[in-house]
Design an enzyme around this catalytic site. Structure first.
Site, mmCIF file in Angstrom:
data_model
loop_
_atom_site.group_PDB
_atom_site.id
_atom_site.type_symbol
_atom_site.label_atom_id
_atom_site.label_comp_id
_atom_site.label_asym_id
_atom_site.label_seq_id
_atom_site.Cartn_x
_atom_site.Cartn_y
_atom_site.Cartn_z
ATOM 1 N N ILE A 173 -13.649 -16.661 -8.699
ATOM 2 C CA ILE A 173 -12.462 -15.730 -8.408
ATOM 3 C C ILE A 173 -11.845 -15.598 -9.984
ATOM 4 O O ILE A 173 -12.009 -16.485 -10.926
ATOM 5 C CB ILE A 173 -11.264 -16.401 -7.918
ATOM 6 C CG1 ILE A 173 -11.544 -16.671 -6.394
ATOM 7 C CG2 ILE A 173 -9.944 -15.733 -8.061
ATOM 8 C CD1 ILE A 173 -10.899 -17.621 -5.788
ATOM 9 N N ALA A 193 -12.319 -21.832 -14.985
ATOM 10 C CA ALA A 193 -12.866 -22.492 -13.331
ATOM 11 C C ALA A 193 -13.836 -21.645 -13.008
ATOM 12 O O ALA A 193 -13.530 -20.409 -12.697
ATOM 13 C CB ALA A 193 -11.451 -22.453 -12.513
ATOM 14 N N SER A 245 0.731 -1.141 0.072
ATOM 15 C CA SER A 245 0.096 -0.173 0.113
ATOM 16 C C SER A 245 0.907 1.263 -0.023
ATOM 17 O O SER A 245 1.746 1.496 -0.947
ATOM 18 C CB SER A 245 -0.866 0.028 1.184
ATOM 19 O OG SER A 245 -2.095 1.023 1.045
ATOM 20 N N ASP A 278 -14.892 -20.700 -9.927
ATOM 21 C CA ASP A 278 -14.416 -20.678 -8.443
ATOM 22 C C ASP A 278 -14.677 -19.594 -7.741
ATOM 23 O O ASP A 278 -14.187 -19.008 -6.629
ATOM 24 C CB ASP A 278 -13.112 -21.409 -8.208
ATOM 25 C CG ASP A 278 -12.093 -20.143 -8.897
ATOM 26 O OD1 ASP A 278 -12.706 -19.258 -9.730
ATOM 27 O OD2 ASP A 278 -10.886 -20.356 -8.922
ATOM 28 N N HIS A 293 -7.050 -5.789 -0.435
ATOM 29 C CA HIS A 293 -5.874 -4.767 -0.264
ATOM 30 C C HIS A 293 -4.781 -5.507 0.349
ATOM 31 O O HIS A 293 -4.889 -5.314 1.861
ATOM 32 C CB HIS A 293 -6.413 -3.500 0.332
ATOM 33 C CG HIS A 293 -5.341 -2.335 0.125
ATOM 34 N ND1 HIS A 293 -4.725 -2.189 -0.943
ATOM 35 C CD2 HIS A 293 -4.979 -1.552 1.202
ATOM 36 C CE1 HIS A 293 -4.050 -1.075 -0.478
ATOM 37 N NE2 HIS A 293 -3.989 -0.834 0.758
ATOM 38 N N ASP A 303 -11.545 -17.996 -17.210
ATOM 39 C CA ASP A 303 -10.324 -18.650 -16.897
ATOM 40 C C ASP A 303 -10.344 -20.068 -17.009
ATOM 41 O O ASP A 303 -9.515 -20.690 -16.759
ATOM 42 C CB ASP A 303 -9.672 -18.009 -15.878
ATOM 43 C CG ASP A 303 -10.622 -18.364 -14.352
ATOM 44 O OD1 ASP A 303 -11.479 -18.970 -14.522
ATOM 45 O OD2 ASP A 303 -10.474 -17.238 -13.476
ATOM 46 N N ASP A 340 -8.373 -5.952 -5.079
ATOM 47 C CA ASP A 340 -8.204 -4.687 -4.226
ATOM 48 C C ASP A 340 -9.108 -3.796 -4.170
ATOM 49 O O ASP A 340 -9.489 -3.324 -5.204
ATOM 50 C CB ASP A 340 -6.681 -4.204 -4.749
ATOM 51 C CG ASP A 340 -6.045 -3.315 -3.722
ATOM 52 O OD1 ASP A 340 -6.923 -2.424 -3.042
ATOM 53 O OD2 ASP A 340 -4.971 -3.189 -3.594
#
Ligand SMILES: *[C@@H]1O[C@H](CO)[C@@H](O)[C@H](O)[C@H]1NC(C)=O
Ligand SMILES: *[C@@H]1O[C@H](CO)[C@@H](O)[C@H](O)[C@H]1NC(C)=O
Ligand SMILES: *[C@@H]1O[C@H](CO)[C@@H](O)[C@H](O)[C@H]1NC(C)=O
Ligand SMILES: *[C@@H]1O[C@H](CO)[C@@H](O)[C@H](O)[C@H]1NC(C)=O
Ligand SMILES: *[C@@H]1O[C@H](CO)[C@@H](O)[C@H](O)[C@H]1NC(C)=O
Ligand SMILES: *[C@@H]1O[C@H](CO)[C@@H](O)[C@H](O)[C@H]1NC(C)=O
Ligand SMILES: *[C@@H]1O[C@H](CO)[C@@H](O)[C@H](O)[C@H]1NC(C)=O
Length: 526
Positions: free
Chosen positions: A265, A261, A187, A263, A440, A259, A400
């Protein structure tokens, strides 16, 4: 156990005690031996491994009142003047089990808070480590008010001063001095790492910089621009956390599988260009809890769009999609972002009653034109650092919620263009990793435990630990190909559910199978 085999054990034990005694007395005497200009030593004290250290001097707003220290060390606390009207509070922690490496930690936000957890973490790994308060105490921007020396400390001088003093002390404390010097921060700490790379190319051999708050003046403005878009809670333009959940679910629906998958994410936000009009309630929708008004859809689109200045130049790239739930209660909560408001109040306008509610892009132009002490931290020419043999490992979480990872990609291409180096050449000294499922500096839905801190850590194997990966790169010339993260089942430090290898930019992670997305070998960087 027989007497015979017990004897060497006893002897070893008393040897260890004798060496601890020697270390203790060396520590006790150290305070009086320090004679460095501008340095006033407050104390040097031995801290026994396992101590829960009370931090009674730490400013209340820093919110850290104690720190568990796991190894025996000598703690030195100092005040170092940086001009005739400013000073930093500096601590140096010297572990008894020393590995011959110096390290500096960094800070967060606009804070003046020593990050004791980073001192504890890096001392535990055998580094002689320093941490400073960034030139002021506490989390408010008020100390900047009509006090440019304090702003200068914040921009670059606090870390650099801590490094200069810390290196001298390390040489004095340990007979063998130190071999290599390192930096670890995220950060604002990530920005401080890049500031060193840009401005003090000889301070470190290896820099680990996470989620860097570079392009910082524009970051203050970008963070300030959300309030005028969302308005206050209750206004037509506003989305509640539950409504952001609707947006998030739709983004995941549109982008999760790209991507390979499912999941929850997103591995590559570049491939995610969500269309949110799908969420608009139709006039005859019976269930209004799963759709939004067109005004709200417009808000979400604006929040997720790039941020342009008065003349149409890009000031800050878009918030990466996927971070909605972490950002909802922080950036989109219907109140001006506190750090930005403080920056405008105490530095840009020197008007403590300025309100973030009134922010416009005109303010962004005023702030950028000031850029005190080059706080922007956006230099694209890293050749002095490269020539000095330095290495930098840059990482950024793809969820983030405070600093968009898109800004890191922008900086990478800025460096690439400025230095006229393609990624294959930058790789020789500068590597950037996108960490999917990381918020983050930590937190998030995925494998964010990469050894970036005391609790987001699954061992010291360089494959699993960005700091030890950097040590291996600097000392053995083995550069990290991937960064492996641990997904914790129940928050930082809990049971590891699975691991995932994160790719070096500009590669991206693709699920090839066979089997489950939890299998790290079912993924490939392409
Ligand atoms: C350390 O001390 C603080 C304050 O006395 C306490 O709140 C905290 O739980 C302690 N931590 C541990 C790990 O014992
Ligand atoms: C304080 O420092 C400034 C800048 O370095 C210098 O110009 C000034 O003379 C100093 N003032 C005093 C009282 O030493
Ligand atoms: C910060 O707090 C410490 C400890 O209370 C104090 O010694 C120091 O003078 C303060 N620094 C500033 C810049 O106010
Ligand atoms: C409306 O949609 C929400 C979210 O999809 C669902 O939880 C809820 O049960 C639905 N309510 C009705 C009355 O269908
Ligand atoms: C902010 O704008 C409002 C009107 O929108 C105005 O009344 C107020 O004076 C402004 N505040 C500041 C500090 O400029
Ligand atoms: C546009 O604005 C940016 C940032 O405020 C500034 O750096 C740039 O010089 C401006 N360009 C023109 C053409 O005015
Ligand atoms: C993969 O593993 C997760 C967690 O163990 C499980 O919830 C999921 O059903 C598995 N998916 C497949 C396709 O096997």
């Amino acid at each position: 156990m027989t007497r015979v085999s017990a004897l060497p054990l006893l002897a070893l034990g008393s040897l260890a005690l004798a060496s601890q005694d020697a270390f203790k007395s060396k520590c006790a005497k150290f305070a009086d031996q320090i004679n460095i200009p501008n340095v006033k030593v407050n104390f040097a004290e031995f801290v026994q491994g396992g101590t829960n250290l009370s931090l009674s001097d730490n400013p209340t707003s820093c919110g850290a009142f104690s720190q568990v220290v796991s190894v025996d060390l000598c703690r030195v606390a100092m005040a170092v003047s940086t001009s005739n009207s400013s000073e930093i509070t500096l601590e140096a922690w010297f572990p008894e089990e020393y590995k011959g490496r110096f390290l500096s930690t960094g800070n967060g936000g606009i804070s003046g808070c020593i990050q004791y957890y980073d001192l504890a973490y890096t001392a535990q790994l055998g580094f002689a480590t320093v941490g400073a308060n960034n030139g002021h105490n506490g989390t408010s921007g008020k100390p900047f008010y009509q006090h440019p020396e304090v702003v200068e400390d914040y921009a670059y001088r606090s870390v650099h001063t801590g490094v200069v003093v810390g290196k001298k002390l390390t040489k004095q404390f340990y007979d063998k001095g130190f071999d290599k010097s390192y930096y670890l921060g995220c950060s604002t700490g990530g920005r401080q790492g890049f500031k060193s790379v840009q401005k003090f190319p000889n301070d470190f051999d290896g820099v680990v910089a996470g989620a860097p708050a570079i392009n910082l003046i524009n970051l203050f403005s970008w963070s300030a621009h959300f309030y005028p878009i969302t308005g206050s809670p209750g206004s037509e333009t506003f989305l509640t956390t539950a409504e952001w959940q609707i947006v998030h679910d739709e983004i995941i629906r549109q982008c999760d599988s790209i991507d390979g998958a499912k999941d929850g994410i997103i591995e590559d936000p570049d491939l995610c260009r969500p269309i949110l009009e799908t969420l608009t309630c139709t006039s005859h929708a019976s269930n209004k809890t799963s759709c939004l008004t067109s005004t709200q859809v417009n808000t979400a689109n604006q929040v997720l769009a790039p941020f342009y200045g008065i003349n149409g130049t890009l000031l800050y790239p878009r918030m990466q999609p996927g971070s909605e739930m972490l950002a909802a209660s922080l950036m989109y909560d219907g109140s001006p972002f506190p750090y930005s408001e403080d920056w405008y109040r105490y530095v840009v306008y020197e008007n403590p009653s300025w309100s973030g509610k009134n922010f416009t892009v005109k303010d962004a132009a005023v702030a950028l034109a000031q850029n005190p002490y080059n706080l922007q931290t956006w230099e694209g020419d890293l050749s002095p650092f490269q020539k000095s043999g330095g290495k930098v490992l840059h990482y950024h979480g793809l969820q983030d919620q405070l600093i968009s990872s898109e800004d890191s990609k922008w900086y990478y291409s800025h460096v690439s263009q400025t230095m006229q180096l393609p990624p294959s050449k930058l790789d020789e000294f500068y590597r950037f990793f996108q960490i999917s499922g990381m918020g983050h500096c930590g937190g998030g839905d995925g494998a964010y435990g990469i050894g970036q801190g005391l609790r987001t850590y699954d061992g010291t194997n360089p494959e699993d630990n960005v700091l030890m990966a950097m040590v291996q790169w600097v000392e053995k010339g083995i550069a990290p190909e991937t960064v492996r993260g641990a997904k914790f089942a129940n928050g930082p430090g809990s049971k590891v559910e699975y691991k995932r290898k994160h790719c070096r930019w500009p590669r991206r992670n693709v699920f090839k199978g066979p089997g489950n997305y939890t299998d790290e070998n079912a993924w490939q960087c392409i």
